[in-house]
Write an enzyme that holds these catalytic residues in place. Structure first.
Site, PDB file in Angstrom:
ATOM      1  N   SER A 298      -1.543  -1.064  -4.018  1.00 52.38           N
ATOM      2  CA  SER A 298      -2.798  -0.271  -3.536  1.00 52.38           C
ATOM      3  C   SER A 298      -2.379   1.046  -3.256  1.00 52.38           C
ATOM      4  CB  SER A 298      -3.276  -1.178  -2.179  1.00 52.38           C
ATOM      5  OG  SER A 298      -4.042  -0.176  -1.645  1.00 52.38           O
TER       6      SER A 298
ATOM      7  N   ALA B  45       3.530  -0.373  -2.391  1.00 49.60           N
ATOM      8  CA  ALA B  45       3.443  -0.721  -3.594  1.00 49.60           C
ATOM      9  C   ALA B  45       4.689  -0.483  -4.311  1.00 49.60           C
ATOM     10  CB  ALA B  45       2.293   0.081  -4.260  1.00 49.60           C
TER      11      ALA B  45
ATOM     12  N   HIS C 197       0.670  -1.278   0.026  1.00 56.89           N
ATOM     13  CA  HIS C 197      -0.098   0.215   0.000  1.00 56.89           C
ATOM     14  C   HIS C 197       0.921   1.287  -0.027  1.00 56.89           C
ATOM     15  CE1 HIS C 197      -3.459   2.489   0.660  1.00 56.89           C
ATOM     16  NE2 HIS C 197      -2.670   3.138   1.642  1.00 56.89           N
ATOM     17  N   SER C 198       0.602   2.064  -0.916  1.00 54.17           N
ATOM     18  CA  SER C 198       1.353   3.565  -1.037  1.00 54.17           C
ATOM     19  C   SER C 198       3.027   3.255  -1.175  1.00 54.17           C
ATOM     20  CB  SER C 198       1.148   4.296   0.176  1.00 54.17           C
ATOM     21  OG  SER C 198       1.519   5.637  -0.033  1.00 54.17           O
ATOM     22  N   MET C 199       3.681   3.748  -0.200  1.00 48.45           N
ATOM     23  CA  MET C 199       4.996   3.392  -0.481  1.00 48.45           C
ATOM     24  C   MET C 199       5.172   1.720  -0.704  1.00 48.45           C
ATOM     25  SD  MET C 199       8.644   4.042   1.904  1.00 48.45           S
ATOM     26  CE  MET C 199       7.975   2.990   3.044  1.00 48.45           C
TER      27      MET C 199
END
Length: 256
Positions: free
Chosen positions: A128, A104, A100-102
């Site tokens: 994500s 990803a 998720h975020s970083m």
């Protein structure tokens, strides 16, 4: 290598990961990578919900929680190298990656390292809350900002860290890790080259200021494998409200 957090696994594996809900009979292992400033415990509900079908291996970055006394990492290549070196030893069952975020970005870079090393590709990469690696926004310099500016940004995005930002003692503990992670994210530079060949599923909130729908679809340029985008109501941390739907998606995708 057989994964065993009760004494058989190597020290580096136990330092870097948590298995909150062991699922030794699962057919696949899902490696979950947290967001900037995040920790392995973010994926505790995911681990509980997916067991026993999927065993979740949650990555714990240095500089937070039980690793808070360790030096942090402030760049994506070093993060990805260390995570890859740890994961390449896990050969007992297929791996999927969820970031998720970083996280990803790191999942993408780890998957690239797996391909370069000739290892089996992840059975699925779930990206994500993050735009495609090639879609960079210029002039992002939050990591150079004041503590107050970083705190304001974290509050704006919401998420699990937002509630502790008013506690000076907790803030002193988590702010260095948040700044390091923003440094890693904002100094990352995509380098064109060979793309992935694994399936990629992108998950995005429809009101996420960090990712437009167009930036989410641009992930298709980074794999020759099957690709899809799943949109959920919510902002950057849409996962908080859409958890059951996300779990169903991940379980169904991995089962197929």
């Amino acid at each position: 290598m057989q994964l065993n957090h009760e004494g058989m696994g190597p020290a580096v594996l136990k330092k870097w990961t948590s298995v909150f809900t062991p699922a030794p009979q699962s057919a696949v292992r899902l490696v979950c990578l947290p967001h900037a400033g995040g920790s392995a415990s973010f994926y505790l509900p995911v681990s509980r919900a997916l067991a026993p079908d999927v065993e979740v291996l949650a990555v714990q970055y240095p500089g937070r929680q039980e690793r808070r006394l360790e030096p942090g990492i402030d760049n994506v290549p070093d993060y990805a190298d260390r995570i890859f070196e740890m994961l390449k030893e896990l050969t007992d069952k297929p791996l999927a990656l969820f970031g998720h975020s970083m996280g990803a970005m790191l999942a993408y870079e780890v998957a690239l390292r797996m391909r370069r090393a000739g290892l089996p590709a992840p059975v699925r990469l779930f990206a994500s809350g993050r735009r495609a690696p090639s879609r960079q926004r210029p002039n992002e310099r939050l990591h150079e900002g004041t503590d107050a500016e970083i705190i304001a940004k974290v509050r704006q995005l919401g998420g699990p860290n937002a509630g502790v930002l008013s506690d000076p003692e907790m803030l002193e503990l988590i702010l260095p890790a948040i700044r390091n992670d923003y440094t890693a994210v904002e100094t990352y530079r995509y380098e064109p080259g060979p793309v992935l060949d694994c399936p990629v599923t992108v998950l995005v909130g429809d009101d996420d200021p960090e990712v437009t729908i167009d930036e989410a679809h641009a992930w298709a340029q980074h794999t020759t494998g099957p690709f899809d985008v799943e949109t959920f109501p919510g902002g950057h941390f849409y996962l908080a409200d859409q958890g059951p739907r996300v779990i169903d998606l991940v379980r169904g995708t991995l089962a197929s």
